[in-house]
Design an enzyme around this catalytic site. Structure first.
Site, PDB file in Angstrom:
ATOM      1  CG  HIS A  69      -1.904   7.608  -5.762  1.00  0.00           C
ATOM      2  ND1 HIS A  69      -1.923   8.980  -5.835  1.00  0.00           N
ATOM      3  CD2 HIS A  69      -0.831   7.209  -6.490  1.00  0.00           C
ATOM      4  CE1 HIS A  69      -0.909   9.401  -6.573  1.00  0.00           C
ATOM      5  NE2 HIS A  69      -0.231   8.351  -6.989  1.00  0.00           N
TER       6      HIS A  69
ATOM      7  CG  ASP B 153       1.477  10.789  -9.807  1.00  0.00           C
ATOM      8  OD1 ASP B 153       1.027   9.749  -9.296  1.00  0.00           O
ATOM      9  OD2 ASP B 153       2.372  11.470  -9.287  1.00  0.00           O
TER      10      ASP B 153
ATOM     11  CD  GLU C  36       1.976   7.378  -4.179  1.00  0.00           C
ATOM     12  OE1 GLU C  36       3.042   6.814  -4.502  1.00  0.00           O
ATOM     13  OE2 GLU C  36       1.726   8.571  -4.483  1.00  0.00           O
TER      14      GLU C  36
END
Length: 492
Positions: free
Chosen positions: A290, A302, A336
């Protein structure tokens, strides 16, 4: 006997200063096994990737030049353009955006201060989706909650107070993985459950097992049946400080001043690029991560790393002129972190072709040492067959280290494809440090090891290539008796 390609792999590992486990001998892989059939191809991909790739440079462009990129922000728009640029620069096919509308939450300012028994600022981050406060803020005494049950027996104490959920995340366990799933529910559901008891605000102990006074943000979910109250994450150290004071019968008062809120939905887009298949291009293996991240740090682990792994996986294959029978499609999902609108939009946009999706693989757990794959499917018989096939397949990744296969989880963005019967897979990595950086200002590219990133590219490229090229479809047929069992992974 080692093949020439595998000897080359080991030599390049030495040149790169890495030590790999002894490669599985060729005679141990039977010719009719998946790993045996693709041993030479796997060695070529791994060797070619570790000899040199562009993954870290691409990640630098994303993290340093663009930075954090929450959906709706100008930096998220720049990240979409970055994705298009990366695909086109690599010569990929069918490069395009797929537009959709997404939630748009903004953080402007926050100030969280302990005002009694002494004046002390707290390390805090407003939770994604939280409402703001009035300009004068919210000031109230703190009630400490350690478990959902406490809300019931303490309910007479809660009205007009700020609830602190002081629920420690368990330390990482190599077999069981992190304790994230057991504690994140207090972040996601805590505000509404406290509001139902009359609370005027919420503090949530950051969802991490280790901290250097770093607050960890993340999304909350309001229940429309209750008032929306402001909610922030505080560092584990500050949560512990308040809890110890309260345990010693010292009243604690906190003042929260938050400027944040949810705006109208905003235009966003997933970004797609493909390595088109040679003979069965309408059948598809999806890989990706994502593109959005929280509005702190750089979103390196992340999930910038997951995006780059997938982008570079097909770049490596194209450079090696290894075009599989089927298409490998890279999807960089958006939104996300606070809505999953990108994953839902992809499943809707491609509903008619989902029966031709052989597999969908998401990488969203950082860029540490790769450890294997997890698999799930709505059809449990198909999941069982896919599990056995993958346990065979991952033996081809032996030069990269020990690989495990487990079941029951995959990735958030690919989840909307589950009901269509698509085999979903999660790309797993060693997880002992991931939640140290997760959703914090410390999720920056200096925490990414270039060699680990390269190993992940090699693993993902190899698995995607084999799934896209092998004659049988993942999850169809039945496993052979010789398929080896693999230990269960603890990386969730």
């Amino acid at each position: 006997m080692l093949t020439n390609a595998m000897i080359g792999l080991l030599l390049s590992a030495v040149l790169l200063g890495e030590t790999y486990p002894e490669t599985t001998p060729a005679e141990a892989l039977t010719p009719d096994s998946i790993a045996g059939r693709y041993q030479e191809a796997a060695a070529k991909i791994i060797n070619g990737t570790l000899a040199g790739n562009d993954a870290y440079r691409k990640l630098e462009r994303l993290c340093i030049d663009i930075g954090h990129r929450l959906t709706g922000s100008p930096s998220n728009v720049r990240a979409i353009e970055w994705g298009i640029e990366m695909f086109k620069g690599d010569g990929q096919e069918n490069v395009h955006r797929e537009k959709f509308m997404a939630p748009h939450w903004v953080r402007l300012k926050e100030s969280v201060t302990m005002t009694a028994p002494r004046l002390e600022p707290l390390a805090a981050l407003t939770l994604g989706g939280s409402v703001g406060t009035r300009p004068e803020g919210v000031t109230a005494q703190v009630v400490v909650v350690k478990h959902w049950d406490d809300l019931e027996w303490m309910q007479e104490e809660i009205p007009g107070k700020i609830v602190l959920y002081n629920v420690p995340m368990p330390a990482y366990d190599p077999e069981k993985g992190s304790g994230y799933g057991a504690t994140v529910e207090y972040r996601s559901r805590g505000a509404s459950r406290a509001a139902a008891k009359g609370a005027v605000g919420v503090l949530v102990r950051s969802v991490t097992a280790r901290s250097l006074r770093s607050p960890h943000t993340g999304a909350l979910r309001y229940d429309d049946a209750n008032a929306k109250i402001p909610a922030v994450a505080v560092s584990t150290e500050d949560a512990e400080l308040i809890a110890r004071m309260v345990a010693r019968k010292i009243p604690v008062t906190v003042s929260m001043k938050i400027e944040a809120g949810t705006l109208d939905d905003t235009p966003s887009a997933n970004v797609i690029g493909e390595l088109r298949g040679s003979t069965q291009p309408d059948e598809i293996v999806v890989i990706g991560g994502h593109l959005d991240s929280w509005d702190v740090g750089q979103g390196a682990h992340d999930d910038g790393g997951g995006c780059v792994m997938a982008i570079e996986a097909i770049n490596v294959l194209r450079k090696l002129q290894m075009i599989p029978r089927r298409t490998i499609r890279v999807v960089l999902w958006n939104n996300e972190e606070n809505g999953l609108a990108g994953g839902k939009a992809y499943a809707k946009e491609h509903e008619s072709e989902l029966p031709k999706h052989i597999a969908a693989i998401e990488s969203d757990s950082g860029t540490f040492q790769p450890t294997g794959y997890s698999v799930e499917c709505a059809d449990h018989d198909r999941e069982s067959v896919a599990e056995h096939q993958l346990r065979d397949l991952v033996r081809a990744l032996a030069p990269l280290g020990s690989m495990r296969v487990d079941t029951g989880h995959s990735g958030a963005d690919i989840g909307p494809m589950r009901s269509a019967g698509v085999v979903l897979m999660g790309h797993n990595v060693e997880g002992s440090k991931y939640f140290d950086y997760h959703h914090t200002a410390a999720d920056t590219i200096d925490k990414v090891d270039p060699m680990d990133l390269s190993k992940n590219v090699a693993a993902l490229a190899t698995v995607a290539y084999i799934l896209a090229d092998m004659p049988e479809r993942l999850g169809e047929g039945k496993p052979t008796e010789s398929t080896p069992e693999a230990p269960v992974s603890g990386n969730h």
